[in-house]
Design a protein around this motif. Structure first.
Motif, PDB file in Angstrom:
ATOM      1  N   TYR A   1     -48.325  43.980   5.361  1.00 27.07           N
ATOM      2  CA  TYR A   1     -49.486  44.525   4.783  1.00 27.07           C
ATOM      3  C   TYR A   1     -49.353  45.164   3.336  1.00 27.07           C
ATOM      4  N   PRO A   2     -49.299  44.141   2.466  1.00 26.11           N
ATOM      5  CA  PRO A   2     -48.983  44.643   1.165  1.00 26.11           C
ATOM      6  C   PRO A   2     -50.308  45.660   0.462  1.00 26.11           C
ATOM      7  N   LEU A   3     -51.203  45.666   0.957  1.00 26.41           N
ATOM      8  CA  LEU A   3     -52.356  46.639   0.595  1.00 26.41           C
ATOM      9  C   LEU A   3     -52.093  47.936   0.975  1.00 26.41           C
ATOM     10  N   ILE A   4     -51.094  48.303   1.696  1.00 25.77           N
ATOM     11  CA  ILE A   4     -50.750  49.763   2.104  1.00 25.77           C
ATOM     12  C   ILE A   4     -49.778  50.086   1.150  1.00 25.77           C
ATOM     13  N   GLN A   5     -49.949  51.496   1.025  1.00 28.83           N
ATOM     14  CA  GLN A   5     -48.766  52.329   0.315  1.00 28.83           C
ATOM     15  C   GLN A   5     -48.200  53.332   1.323  1.00 28.83           C
ATOM     16  N   MET A   6     -47.244  53.473   1.320  1.00 26.42           N
ATOM     17  CA  MET A   6     -46.461  54.437   2.573  1.00 26.42           C
ATOM     18  C   MET A   6     -45.811  55.516   2.081  1.00 26.42           C
ATOM     19  N   ASP A   7     -45.953  56.760   2.696  1.00 28.01           N
ATOM     20  CA  ASP A   7     -45.488  58.096   2.180  1.00 28.01           C
ATOM     21  C   ASP A   7     -44.754  58.409   3.532  1.00 28.01           C
ATOM     22  N   LEU A   8     -43.506  58.534   3.618  1.00 30.62           N
ATOM     23  CA  LEU A   8     -42.808  58.715   4.834  1.00 30.62           C
ATOM     24  C   LEU A   8     -41.878  60.200   4.687  1.00 30.62           C
ATOM     25  N   VAL A   9     -42.255  61.078   5.364  1.00 31.01           N
ATOM     26  CA  VAL A   9     -41.575  62.536   5.101  1.00 31.01           C
ATOM     27  C   VAL A   9     -40.722  62.702   6.482  1.00 31.01           C
ATOM     28  N   LEU A  10     -39.591  62.664   6.199  1.00 27.54           N
ATOM     29  CA  LEU A  10     -38.479  62.892   7.443  1.00 27.54           C
ATOM     30  C   LEU A  10     -38.230  64.473   7.479  1.00 27.54           C
ATOM     31  N   ASP A  11     -38.513  65.111   8.613  1.00 33.37           N
ATOM     32  CA  ASP A  11     -38.170  66.596   8.705  1.00 33.37           C
ATOM     33  C   ASP A  11     -38.063  66.800  10.013  1.00 33.37           C
ATOM     34  N   ASP A  12     -37.148  67.609  10.561  1.00 37.96           N
ATOM     35  CA  ASP A  12     -36.700  67.841  11.963  1.00 37.96           C
ATOM     36  C   ASP A  12     -37.652  69.295  12.313  1.00 37.96           C
ATOM     37  N   ASN A  13     -38.527  69.737  11.477  1.00 37.92           N
ATOM     38  CA  ASN A  13     -39.386  70.698  11.793  1.00 37.92           C
ATOM     39  C   ASN A  13     -40.665  70.139  12.400  1.00 37.92           C
ATOM     40  N   THR A  14     -41.206  70.663  13.073  1.00 38.81           N
ATOM     41  CA  THR A  14     -42.611  70.413  13.626  1.00 38.81           C
ATOM     42  C   THR A  14     -43.714  70.630  12.876  1.00 38.81           C
ATOM     43  N   LEU A  15     -44.024  69.775  11.935  1.00 40.16           N
ATOM     44  CA  LEU A  15     -45.312  69.925  11.072  1.00 40.16           C
ATOM     45  C   LEU A  15     -46.482  69.952  11.568  1.00 40.16           C
ATOM     46  N   ASN A  16     -47.417  70.834  11.050  1.00 38.13           N
ATOM     47  CA  ASN A  16     -48.855  70.489  11.528  1.00 38.13           C
ATOM     48  C   ASN A  16     -49.686  69.392  10.700  1.00 38.13           C
ATOM     49  N   ILE A  17     -49.746  68.174  11.530  1.00 34.70           N
ATOM     50  CA  ILE A  17     -49.966  66.951  10.776  1.00 34.70           C
ATOM     51  C   ILE A  17     -51.776  66.917  10.122  1.00 34.70           C
ATOM     52  N   ILE A  18     -52.330  67.486  10.859  1.00 32.49           N
ATOM     53  CA  ILE A  18     -53.533  67.856  10.177  1.00 32.49           C
ATOM     54  C   ILE A  18     -53.699  68.478   8.976  1.00 32.49           C
ATOM     55  N   GLU A  19     -52.937  69.912   9.139  1.00 32.40           N
ATOM     56  CA  GLU A  19     -52.990  70.577   7.949  1.00 32.40           C
ATOM     57  C   GLU A  19     -52.436  70.100   6.640  1.00 32.40           C
ATOM     58  N   GLN A  20     -51.142  69.265   7.213  1.00 29.84           N
ATOM     59  CA  GLN A  20     -50.412  68.541   6.074  1.00 29.84           C
ATOM     60  C   GLN A  20     -50.985  67.329   5.419  1.00 29.84           C
ATOM     61  N   GLY A  21     -52.101  66.970   6.427  1.00 30.41           N
ATOM     62  CA  GLY A  21     -52.422  65.543   5.751  1.00 30.41           C
ATOM     63  C   GLY A  21     -51.774  64.319   6.384  1.00 30.41           C
ATOM     64  N   PHE A  22     -51.027  64.300   7.378  1.00 33.73           N
ATOM     65  CA  PHE A  22     -50.526  63.105   7.811  1.00 33.73           C
ATOM     66  C   PHE A  22     -51.404  62.289   8.747  1.00 33.73           C
ATOM     67  N   ASP A  23     -51.413  60.945   8.361  1.00 34.02           N
ATOM     68  CA  ASP A  23     -52.000  60.084   9.329  1.00 34.02           C
ATOM     69  C   ASP A  23     -51.302  59.959  10.743  1.00 34.02           C
ATOM     70  N   LEU A  24     -50.160  60.107  10.766  1.00 34.66           N
ATOM     71  CA  LEU A  24     -49.643  59.786  12.053  1.00 34.66           C
ATOM     72  C   LEU A  24     -48.127  60.657  12.155  1.00 34.66           C
ATOM     73  N   ALA A  25     -47.480  60.922  13.161  1.00 32.15           N
ATOM     74  CA  ALA A  25     -46.072  61.551  13.109  1.00 32.15           C
ATOM     75  C   ALA A  25     -45.376  60.990  14.433  1.00 32.15           C
ATOM     76  N   ILE A  26     -44.172  60.961  14.485  1.00 30.81           N
ATOM     77  CA  ILE A  26     -43.428  60.364  15.457  1.00 30.81           C
ATOM     78  C   ILE A  26     -42.772  61.583  16.125  1.00 30.81           C
ATOM     79  N   ARG A  27     -42.923  61.909  17.275  1.00 27.23           N
ATOM     80  CA  ARG A  27     -42.379  63.147  18.146  1.00 27.23           C
ATOM     81  C   ARG A  27     -41.694  62.705  19.214  1.00 27.23           C
TER      82      ARG A  27
END
Length: 309
Positions: free
Chosen positions: A118-144
Motif C-alpha cells: 500500500y504505497p500511498l499509506i504513511q505509517m506512524d508506529l508507536v511501541l509502548d507497554d503502557n496502555t494508551l488512550n487511543i482516541i485521545e492520543q489520535g491512534f487509528d488502531l492499537a494491538i492489545r
C-alpha cells in the motif's frame, strides 16, 4: 467559525500536556503553537490554559472548550472517513500503537511489506507497554493483549497469546522440579505489568482429571518489559514466565529449557482494537486484513510445534 483552525492545535496541547509536545505532534514550531493558543484565548475573551513553569493545565473554560473541540475533531474525522471509503486505494497517515516486545518482534518486521503493498499509506508506529488512550492520543488502531473495557472500541481477534515457564540450561536449580509447586523455592523473575505477576497458574491436561495448581513465586528481579525479562533468563539469572512469541525461538535453539510442558497456562488473546466509526477508513481495513493474514491463526507461526492442539 474563525477559531475552527485553532481547534486541532488546542486539542493537541490539551492531550500532550504542553506546547513542545503538541508542536512535535503537529510538526510545527513551539512558537507557532503558543501564538495560536494566545490568539484563540484573545478571540474567545477567556483563558483556556493555566501556564506554570512546570506544567500546563486547563481552566474550567478550557475543560468545556476541550469537550466540544473533541466532538468537532471527531466529526471532521468521520467526514474524512466517509470520503476515504470511496477512494480506490488505501492512503493517508496510519497511526498504530503496539506493546513494545510484541511490536518489535512481530509487527515491525511486517511494516516494509505492508508499505510496499500500500504505497500511498504513511505509517506512524508507536511501541509502548503502557496502555494508551487511543482516541485521545489520535491512534487509528492499537494491538492489545487483552480486550479493553471501553465500549467505544471494537476488538478484533488476531492470535492466541500463550505463556511458557523457562530457564537457561545454566540456571542453578535449587531443587529437583518434580512439580510446579517446587517453583516456590526457586528464584523466579517477574514481569511487573502482569496483573498476576507473582501468582502462576498451571492447568494439567484434561485427561488427567487433576485440579489446576496455583503457585506463589518470588525472586530478586522484576521488570516491565518482556525482552528485558528474556535477557535475564537467558543469562541464567532465574526462572521466568514468558510469552511464547518471545521465547519460542530460543526454546527451539536449546538456549532455553521449557519447564513443565505437560501443563498449560491461561491463554489470553491478542486483539486489534480501533475506535467505532460510521465509516472504517480504507487504511485501517487494509492493515486489519494484512495483520489477520500474517498473524491471525489459531496456531501462529511462533507457536508451531510447541503446544498440543
Amino acid at each position: 467559525m474563525e477559531n475552527f483552525n485553532a481547534i486541532p492545535v488546542f486539542v493537541a496541547v490539551a492531550q500532550q500536556g504542553g506546547f513542545s509536545a503538541a508542536a512535535r505532534e503537529l510538526n510545527i514550531s513551539k512558537s507557532a503553537v503558543s501564538k495560536r493558543i494566545t490568539q484563540l484565548e484573545q478571540q474567545l475573551g477567556v483563558r483556556l490554559i493555566h501556564r506554570t513553569t512546570r506544567k500546563l493545565s486547563l481552566t474550567e473554560a478550557g475543560e468545556r472548550y476541550y469537550e466540544y473541540s473533541l466532538q468537532a475533531t471527531r466529526a471532521a474525522q468521520q467526514a474524512e472517513d466517509a470520503v476515504g471509503e470511496l477512494q480506490g486505494e488505501p492512503r493517508g497517515l496510519l497511526r498504530i500503537n503496539a506493546p513494545m516486545s510484541f511490536g518489535r518482534l512481530h509487527i515491525a518486521p511486517l511494516i516494509a511489506e505492508f508499505l510496499q503493498r500500500y504505497p500511498l499509506i504513511q505509517m506512524d508506529l508507536v511501541l509502548d507497554d503502557n496502555t494508551l488512550n487511543i482516541i485521545e492520543q489520535g491512534f487509528d488502531l492499537a494491538i492489545r493483549a487483552t480486550r479493553l473495557p471501553d465500549s467505544t472500541l471494537i476488538a478484533r481477534k488476531l492470535a492466541p497469546l500463550r505463556s511458557v515457564i523457562c530457564a537457561a540450561p545454566e540456571y542453578p536449580f535449587r531443587t529437583a522440579l518434580t512439580s510446579p509447586a517446587c517453583l516456590a523455592d526457586e528464584n523466579c523473575l517477574l514481569y511487573s505489568y502482569s496483573d498476576d505477576a507473582s501468582h502462576w497458574e498451571f492447568m494439567p491436561q484434561p485427561e488427567t482429571g487433576e485440579a489446576a495448581l496455583h503457585v506463589k513465586v518470588s525472586g530478586n528481579y522484576r521488570v516491565n518489559n518482556s525482552e528485558a525479562l528474556l535477557e535475564a533468563i537467558l543469562a541464567g539469572a532465574g526462572i521466568g514466565r514468558l510469552p511464547s512469541f518471545a521465547a519460542a525461538e530460543y526454546i527451539r535453539q536449546g538456549k532455553l529449557i521449557r519447564l513443565f510442558p505437560e501443563y498449560s497456562m491461561p491463554v489470553k488473546t491478542m486483539y486489534a482494537v480501533y475506535p467505532e466509526r460510521h465509516y472504517m477508513p480504507a487504511k485501517v481495513r487494509a492493515f486489519l486484513e494484512f495483520a489477520s493474514e500474517k498473524l491471525g491463526k489459531d496456531t501462529p507461526h511462533w507457536d508451531a510445534g510447541l503446544f498440543r492442539c
